[in-house]
Write a protein that holds these residues in place. Sequence first.
Motif, mmCIF file in Angstrom:
data_model
loop_
_atom_site.group_PDB
_atom_site.id
_atom_site.type_symbol
_atom_site.label_atom_id
_atom_site.label_comp_id
_atom_site.label_asym_id
_atom_site.label_seq_id
_atom_site.Cartn_x
_atom_site.Cartn_y
_atom_site.Cartn_z
ATOM 1 N N ALA A 162 4.338 -8.219 -11.425
ATOM 2 C CA ALA A 162 3.547 -6.994 -11.481
ATOM 3 C C ALA A 162 2.119 -7.305 -11.950
ATOM 4 N N SER A 163 1.990 -8.205 -12.940
ATOM 5 C CA SER A 163 0.669 -8.573 -13.438
ATOM 6 C C SER A 163 -0.150 -9.248 -12.350
ATOM 7 N N PHE A 164 0.515 -10.133 -11.600
ATOM 8 C CA PHE A 164 -0.174 -10.845 -10.528
ATOM 9 C C PHE A 164 -0.658 -9.858 -9.460
ATOM 10 N N VAL A 165 0.223 -8.941 -9.066
ATOM 11 C CA VAL A 165 -0.142 -7.947 -8.047
ATOM 12 C C VAL A 165 -1.323 -7.113 -8.533
ATOM 13 N N TRP A 166 -1.283 -6.724 -9.822
ATOM 14 C CA TRP A 166 -2.389 -5.927 -10.330
ATOM 15 C C TRP A 166 -3.674 -6.747 -10.349
ATOM 16 N N PHE A 167 -3.562 -8.008 -10.791
ATOM 17 C CA PHE A 167 -4.753 -8.828 -10.963
ATOM 18 C C PHE A 167 -5.427 -9.113 -9.625
ATOM 19 N N VAL A 168 -4.623 -9.295 -8.571
ATOM 20 C CA VAL A 168 -5.198 -9.660 -7.272
ATOM 21 C C VAL A 168 -5.619 -8.414 -6.499
ATOM 22 N N ARG A 210 -5.358 -5.085 -7.647
ATOM 23 C CA ARG A 210 -5.778 -3.958 -8.479
ATOM 24 C C ARG A 210 -5.060 -2.656 -8.120
ATOM 25 N N HIS A 211 -3.766 -2.759 -7.766
ATOM 26 C CA HIS A 211 -2.988 -1.548 -7.555
ATOM 27 C C HIS A 211 -2.580 -1.000 -8.920
ATOM 28 N N GLU A 212 -3.048 0.198 -9.245
ATOM 29 C CA GLU A 212 -2.812 0.728 -10.589
ATOM 30 C C GLU A 212 -1.324 0.808 -10.920
ATOM 31 N N LEU A 213 -0.515 1.089 -9.896
ATOM 32 C CA LEU A 213 0.915 1.255 -10.138
ATOM 33 C C LEU A 213 1.544 -0.040 -10.667
ATOM 34 N N THR A 229 0.828 -1.200 0.000
ATOM 35 C CA THR A 229 0.000 0.000 0.000
ATOM 36 C C THR A 229 0.861 1.248 0.000
ATOM 37 N N TYR A 230 2.061 1.153 0.618
ATOM 38 C CA TYR A 230 2.937 2.314 0.617
ATOM 39 C C TYR A 230 3.362 2.631 -0.820
ATOM 40 N N PHE A 231 3.822 1.581 -1.530
ATOM 41 C CA PHE A 231 4.328 1.823 -2.885
ATOM 42 C C PHE A 231 3.214 2.001 -3.904
ATOM 43 N N ALA A 232 1.984 1.614 -3.507
ATOM 44 C CA ALA A 232 0.888 1.694 -4.473
ATOM 45 C C ALA A 232 0.426 3.132 -4.685
ATOM 46 N N ASN A 233 0.916 4.035 -3.891
ATOM 47 C CA ASN A 233 0.506 5.425 -4.011
ATOM 48 C C ASN A 233 1.351 6.133 -5.070
#
Lengths: 221, 243
Positions: B75-81, B83-86, B3-7
């Motif tokens: 990165a794809s996995f993190v986005w898919f699970v 949904r962090h736009e970054l 969550t820190y890096f997702a900003n």
Amino acid sequence: MSAAPILAAFRQSLGEAWAGGAGALLPLGFLGGASVLVPLGIGSDGETLKAVGPGIIWVALALASLVTLERIFQSDAEDGTLDLWLQAGAPVSAIAAAKTLAHWLSAGLPLALFSPLLALMFQAEASPALLVNAGLYALGSLAFFFWGGVGAALSATVRRGGLLISLIALPLYVPTAIFGALAMSGGPGSAGAPLFLAASTLFACAVAPYAMAAALRLAAD
Amino acid sequence: MWTYFANPHKFLRLSDWLAPAFYALGAACIAYGIWQGLWVAPKDEYQGGDIMRVMFVHVPAAWLAMASYSALAIASFVWFVWRHELADIAAKAIAPIGAVWTALCLATGSIWGKPTWGTWWQWDDARMMSVLFLFFLFLGYMALRAAMDTRQKAARAGAILAMVGAINIPLIKFSVDLFTSLHQDASVITADGPKMAAVYLTPLLVSAIGHSLLFGGLVMTSMRTEIRERRIARLRSRELEAF
């Protein structure tokens, strides 16, 4: 959950494939036409044809799967059938698998059964091994259809998605092509290759339906 | 941590100094690696004489080809699970950069292969084939993203494809390994430790670190561009709404 939507999807896909009266003849014609180009392209030397024949049939099978899969999900996404599948109460992955299987039955299996005839045209000697090879082609083409189905589902909303399907799916075809060619080479390692081929096909059948389901939910959005 | 890096704001602030730092350190490491590789390290006749010096680019490129696809898949996995736009911005940035390093690996490998093995390309070599298919996976990923009509769809389709590719890589690798291999065996990371003399190993590792830093810097810059592009698009649409 009920099995009815899965059966309906299976029947619908089979019906689509047989509609128009051509049925499995159309893919067979494609396979025949593609294979006939080979001797014209590389020369008619018997020994060469004998050596490349099994590989040519693998390539032709891969191409046939790509050509026939282009519309498998696209028409459903266009006419709204896809939305109904998603609400049908059956797992989307099972519906996608059923449709893929139906397409394989109408455009993959007949080609595999036709392969001994092509092999004879490529100067292979008539022997029971040709029937074994037909079984291997059937097994391998099932993996082609499942991975190709992933490409088809991902590009279901893309206009003229055919080339895109090829680019997406071809790297995924690699293990099947290698194990298949190895199994027919008669060289070292060819004894275990059919087992590897079967394993990679089972892997495709296990993984691809979930990827197709995720892609179809995307296509319906 | 996610969550820190997702900003995106925190990312912009962090990458504001981190990307230039990566470029500077990376350039220094690559310069050191090239200097050591071209002038200091003795040539190895067994590996083809002076041509083996291409190793100081080839091996880092090969390492980055694999690392960048892993990064793309993660990165794809993190986005898919989550949904962090970054994560999606990262995946979009990684693909073309990773593809370039994969192409660099193939090109330098061919240049090294011609004088030592007598061929630009060997079809039954497992490693060449694996890297080639990695290249095709990158191409397919970029083509699929480009074909989607919205950003959200491109992100979803791309993530599905990257994950399908990632779980297939072991199988592809295993199948091409069945071919007899012309390529030398692993000599840096082995169970008994490195099998290479320090005079080669040190510049090789420094060079690999340099390439990785350069890769990281390029990805960050590309991500910053994408964030700003999205911001511009948002501002434009807000302007249109005001009319």
